[in-house]
Design a protein around this motif. Structure first.
Motif, PDB file in Angstrom:
ATOM      1  N   LYS A   1       0.834  -1.199   0.000  1.00  0.00           N
ATOM      2  CA  LYS A   1       0.000   0.000   0.000  1.00  0.00           C
ATOM      3  C   LYS A   1       0.869   1.249   0.000  1.00  0.00           C
ATOM      4  O   LYS A   1       1.936   1.283   0.615  1.00  0.00           O
ATOM      5  N   ARG A   2       0.370   2.246  -0.687  1.00  0.00           N
ATOM      6  CA  ARG A   2       1.070   3.528  -0.735  1.00  0.00           C
ATOM      7  C   ARG A   2       0.225   4.554   0.006  1.00  0.00           C
ATOM      8  O   ARG A   2      -0.870   4.900  -0.441  1.00  0.00           O
ATOM      9  N   PRO A   3       0.707   5.066   1.120  1.00  0.00           N
ATOM     10  CA  PRO A   3      -0.139   5.879   2.004  1.00  0.00           C
ATOM     11  C   PRO A   3      -0.281   7.341   1.587  1.00  0.00           C
ATOM     12  O   PRO A   3      -1.155   8.030   2.093  1.00  0.00           O
ATOM     13  N   TRP A   4       0.560   7.818   0.685  1.00  0.00           N
ATOM     14  CA  TRP A   4       0.554   9.246   0.368  1.00  0.00           C
ATOM     15  C   TRP A   4      -0.487   9.541  -0.708  1.00  0.00           C
ATOM     16  O   TRP A   4      -0.472   8.938  -1.776  1.00  0.00           O
ATOM     17  N   PRO A   5      -1.382  10.502  -0.494  1.00  0.00           N
ATOM     18  CA  PRO A   5      -2.283  10.905  -1.579  1.00  0.00           C
ATOM     19  C   PRO A   5      -1.557  11.704  -2.659  1.00  0.00           C
ATOM     20  O   PRO A   5      -2.018  11.779  -3.794  1.00  0.00           O
ATOM     21  N   ILE A   6      -0.429  12.291  -2.285  1.00  0.00           N
ATOM     22  CA  ILE A   6       0.368  13.045  -3.248  1.00  0.00           C
ATOM     23  C   ILE A   6       1.839  12.936  -2.864  1.00  0.00           C
ATOM     24  O   ILE A   6       2.185  12.845  -1.681  1.00  0.00           O
ATOM     25  N   GLY A   7       2.691  12.897  -3.862  1.00  0.00           N
ATOM     26  CA  GLY A   7       4.126  12.889  -3.634  1.00  0.00           C
ATOM     27  C   GLY A   7       4.797  13.891  -4.557  1.00  0.00           C
ATOM     28  O   GLY A   7       4.281  14.214  -5.633  1.00  0.00           O
ATOM     29  N   VAL A   8       5.942  14.411  -4.118  1.00  0.00           N
ATOM     30  CA  VAL A   8       6.693  15.361  -4.935  1.00  0.00           C
ATOM     31  C   VAL A   8       8.120  14.849  -5.096  1.00  0.00           C
ATOM     32  O   VAL A   8       8.700  14.274  -4.173  1.00  0.00           O
TER      33      VAL A   8
ATOM     34  N   THR B   1       9.721  20.574 -10.959  1.00  0.00           N
ATOM     35  CA  THR B   1       9.234  19.620  -9.974  1.00  0.00           C
ATOM     36  C   THR B   1       8.402  18.555 -10.670  1.00  0.00           C
ATOM     37  O   THR B   1       7.879  18.775 -11.764  1.00  0.00           O
ATOM     38  N   MET B   2       8.313  17.401 -10.044  1.00  0.00           N
ATOM     39  CA  MET B   2       7.480  16.307 -10.546  1.00  0.00           C
ATOM     40  C   MET B   2       6.444  16.002  -9.476  1.00  0.00           C
ATOM     41  O   MET B   2       6.781  15.826  -8.299  1.00  0.00           O
ATOM     42  N   ILE B   3       5.184  15.982  -9.889  1.00  0.00           N
ATOM     43  CA  ILE B   3       4.069  15.789  -8.962  1.00  0.00           C
ATOM     44  C   ILE B   3       3.392  14.463  -9.269  1.00  0.00           C
ATOM     45  O   ILE B   3       3.040  14.185 -10.418  1.00  0.00           O
ATOM     46  N   GLU B   4       3.224  13.640  -8.253  1.00  0.00           N
ATOM     47  CA  GLU B   4       2.552  12.337  -8.372  1.00  0.00           C
ATOM     48  C   GLU B   4       1.318  12.357  -7.471  1.00  0.00           C
ATOM     49  O   GLU B   4       1.445  12.515  -6.250  1.00  0.00           O
TER      50      GLU B   4
ATOM     51  N   GLU C   1      -1.376  24.866   3.725  1.00  0.00           N
ATOM     52  CA  GLU C   1      -2.826  24.902   3.480  1.00  0.00           C
ATOM     53  C   GLU C   1      -3.517  23.658   4.022  1.00  0.00           C
ATOM     54  O   GLU C   1      -4.643  23.746   4.524  1.00  0.00           O
ATOM     55  N   ARG C   2      -2.851  22.495   3.909  1.00  0.00           N
ATOM     56  CA  ARG C   2      -3.455  21.230   4.327  1.00  0.00           C
ATOM     57  C   ARG C   2      -2.490  20.492   5.252  1.00  0.00           C
ATOM     58  O   ARG C   2      -1.823  19.536   4.842  1.00  0.00           O
ATOM     59  N   PRO C   3      -2.364  20.937   6.511  1.00  0.00           N
ATOM     60  CA  PRO C   3      -1.360  20.344   7.403  1.00  0.00           C
ATOM     61  C   PRO C   3      -1.579  18.861   7.688  1.00  0.00           C
ATOM     62  O   PRO C   3      -0.647  18.169   8.102  1.00  0.00           O
ATOM     63  N   GLU C   4      -2.810  18.366   7.445  1.00  0.00           N
ATOM     64  CA  GLU C   4      -3.073  16.949   7.711  1.00  0.00           C
ATOM     65  C   GLU C   4      -2.603  16.044   6.577  1.00  0.00           C
ATOM     66  O   GLU C   4      -2.564  14.811   6.738  1.00  0.00           O
ATOM     67  N   LEU C   5      -2.219  16.599   5.446  1.00  0.00           N
ATOM     68  CA  LEU C   5      -1.829  15.802   4.280  1.00  0.00           C
ATOM     69  C   LEU C   5      -0.548  15.021   4.535  1.00  0.00           C
ATOM     70  O   LEU C   5       0.432  15.570   5.058  1.00  0.00           O
ATOM     71  N   ASN C   6      -0.557  13.780   4.145  1.00  0.00           N
ATOM     72  CA  ASN C   6       0.660  12.965   4.157  1.00  0.00           C
ATOM     73  C   ASN C   6       1.318  13.140   2.789  1.00  0.00           C
ATOM     74  O   ASN C   6       0.970  12.456   1.826  1.00  0.00           O
ATOM     75  N   ILE C   7       2.256  14.073   2.692  1.00  0.00           N
ATOM     76  CA  ILE C   7       2.895  14.408   1.420  1.00  0.00           C
ATOM     77  C   ILE C   7       4.190  13.621   1.293  1.00  0.00           C
ATOM     78  O   ILE C   7       5.092  13.740   2.117  1.00  0.00           O
ATOM     79  N   GLY C   8       4.268  12.793   0.268  1.00  0.00           N
ATOM     80  CA  GLY C   8       5.483  12.018   0.060  1.00  0.00           C
ATOM     81  C   GLY C   8       6.604  12.883  -0.496  1.00  0.00           C
ATOM     82  O   GLY C   8       6.390  13.670  -1.412  1.00  0.00           O
ATOM     83  N   TRP C   9       7.786  12.742   0.074  1.00  0.00           N
ATOM     84  CA  TRP C   9       8.970  13.457  -0.427  1.00  0.00           C
ATOM     85  C   TRP C   9       9.824  12.434  -1.183  1.00  0.00           C
ATOM     86  O   TRP C   9      10.296  11.472  -0.603  1.00  0.00           O
ATOM     87  N   ASN C  10       9.963  12.649  -2.490  1.00  0.00           N
ATOM     88  CA  ASN C  10      10.585  11.651  -3.360  1.00  0.00           C
ATOM     89  C   ASN C  10       9.884  10.293  -3.209  1.00  0.00           C
ATOM     90  O   ASN C  10      10.531   9.249  -3.161  1.00  0.00           O
ATOM     91  N   GLU C  11       8.560  10.360  -3.134  1.00  0.00           N
ATOM     92  CA  GLU C  11       7.697   9.182  -3.087  1.00  0.00           C
ATOM     93  C   GLU C  11       6.567   9.363  -4.099  1.00  0.00           C
ATOM     94  O   GLU C  11       6.092  10.483  -4.290  1.00  0.00           O
ATOM     95  N   PRO C  12       6.098   8.297  -4.719  1.00  0.00           N
ATOM     96  CA  PRO C  12       6.516   6.899  -4.562  1.00  0.00           C
ATOM     97  C   PRO C  12       7.769   6.548  -5.361  1.00  0.00           C
ATOM     98  O   PRO C  12       8.171   5.395  -5.402  1.00  0.00           O
TER      99      PRO C  12
ATOM    100  N   PHE D   1      12.673  24.535  -5.402  1.00  0.00           N
ATOM    101  CA  PHE D   1      11.287  24.816  -5.762  1.00  0.00           C
ATOM    102  C   PHE D   1      10.358  23.722  -5.255  1.00  0.00           C
ATOM    103  O   PHE D   1       9.258  24.005  -4.758  1.00  0.00           O
ATOM    104  N   THR D   2      10.773  22.469  -5.381  1.00  0.00           N
ATOM    105  CA  THR D   2       9.937  21.361  -4.918  1.00  0.00           C
ATOM    106  C   THR D   2       9.681  21.455  -3.420  1.00  0.00           C
ATOM    107  O   THR D   2       8.571  21.201  -2.945  1.00  0.00           O
ATOM    108  N   LYS D   3      10.700  21.856  -2.671  1.00  0.00           N
ATOM    109  CA  LYS D   3      10.523  22.025  -1.222  1.00  0.00           C
ATOM    110  C   LYS D   3       9.536  23.158  -0.935  1.00  0.00           C
ATOM    111  O   LYS D   3       8.659  23.025  -0.062  1.00  0.00           O
TER     112      LYS D   3
END
Length: 256
Positions: A157-164, A217-220, A183-194, A172-174
């Motif tokens: 399973k991949r837990p991140w709804p979004i990764g960068v 930047t690359m957005i997943e 804006e969305r502090p509850e978001l689980n944002i993947g860093w270099n994920e997946p 820039f990605t940071k």
């Protein structure tokens, strides 16, 4: 370019005034007629192995929201993966996750060269033309590569709804990640994920961002989040706002 090559890439809003240029290299699951169905079932051809579901929909809304140029491949990655280097072993997939692509096994060097010439090179060539025109016009440019990913990969399973994902320059990605988190502090944002650049899946980012010295930047986005118009709109809105906040932060950093 001949007719087939011309059909393999679509550029929208080329004169958009935004600093952002959106690139979507897994936008389509289209298999050109000469390849039939590649021996795959309809569900396989609709699945993530053939394209990035939802990525183009988000890209198009982003293009509208930001007045940004959009370059999209119109050919399935099962024909050729435009986000892979020409010497990559998965440039032409023979096994995608657990699905065998038998029609791609033992293709001739001539067929490989044909796919490069008709589908891979036109996509990157169109990006080069667009970016070169912007450079000559003195237009600030930040490259945004848009993708989606599966909730589960090979049983994990991949837990991140979004990764960068960043290239050589992570600044820039940071800033983009930090703007989303604000804006969305509850978001689980993947860093270099997946994925990360070390996985060999960032050709477009590296070639057109790093290769030109542009911020990029690359957005997943996890594809179960963007399968409805409502999800597409919500994520595109968040991404657009976060990109603009990141741009302002980077501009301020450059003036200090």
């Amino acid at each position: 370019m001949d007719g087939e090559a011309q059909k393999s890439v679509l550029v929208t809003n080329a004169r958009g005034a935004s600093p952002f240029v959106i690139l979507c290299d897994h936008a389509s699951n289209r298999i050109p007629e000469r390849y039939g169905d590649l021996g795959l079932t309809p569900s396989e051809r609709l699945s993530h192995i053939a394209w990035d579901p939802g990525a183009l929909a988000v890209s198009r809304v982003l293009s509208d929201l930001l007045d940004a140029p959009l370059v999209e491949s119109t050919v399935s990655r099962l024909i050729i993966d435009c986000n892979r280097a020409l010497d990559a072993p998965d440039l032409i997939w023979t096994l995608s996750e657990r699905t065998r692509i038998a029609a791609n096994e033992n293709i001739t060097p001539e067929e490989r060269d044909y796919r490069i010439a008709q589908y891979h090179r036109p996509f990157h060539g169109a990006i080069d033309v667009l970016l070169e025109a912007r450079r000559h016009a003195g237009i600030e440019t930040i490259v945004v590569c848009m993708h989606s990913f599966t909730p589960v990969f090979l049983g994990q399973k991949r837990p991140w709804p979004i990764g960068v994902i960043h290239g050589r320059d992570e600044r820039f990605t940071k800033a983009f990640r930090d703007a989303m988190a604000a804006e969305r502090p509850e978001l689980n944002i993947g860093w270099n994920e997946p994925y990360a650049a070390l996985n060999g899946v960032t050709l477009t980012l590296e070639k057109h961002g790093d290769g030109r010295g542009l911020e990029a930047t690359m957005i997943e986005i996890r594809n179960d989040e963007i399968l409805s118009p409502e999800g597409v709109g919500q994520w595109a809105g968040l991404v657009a706002r976060s990109l603009q906040h990141a741009l302002e932060e980077r501009r301020q950093a450059r003036t200090h």
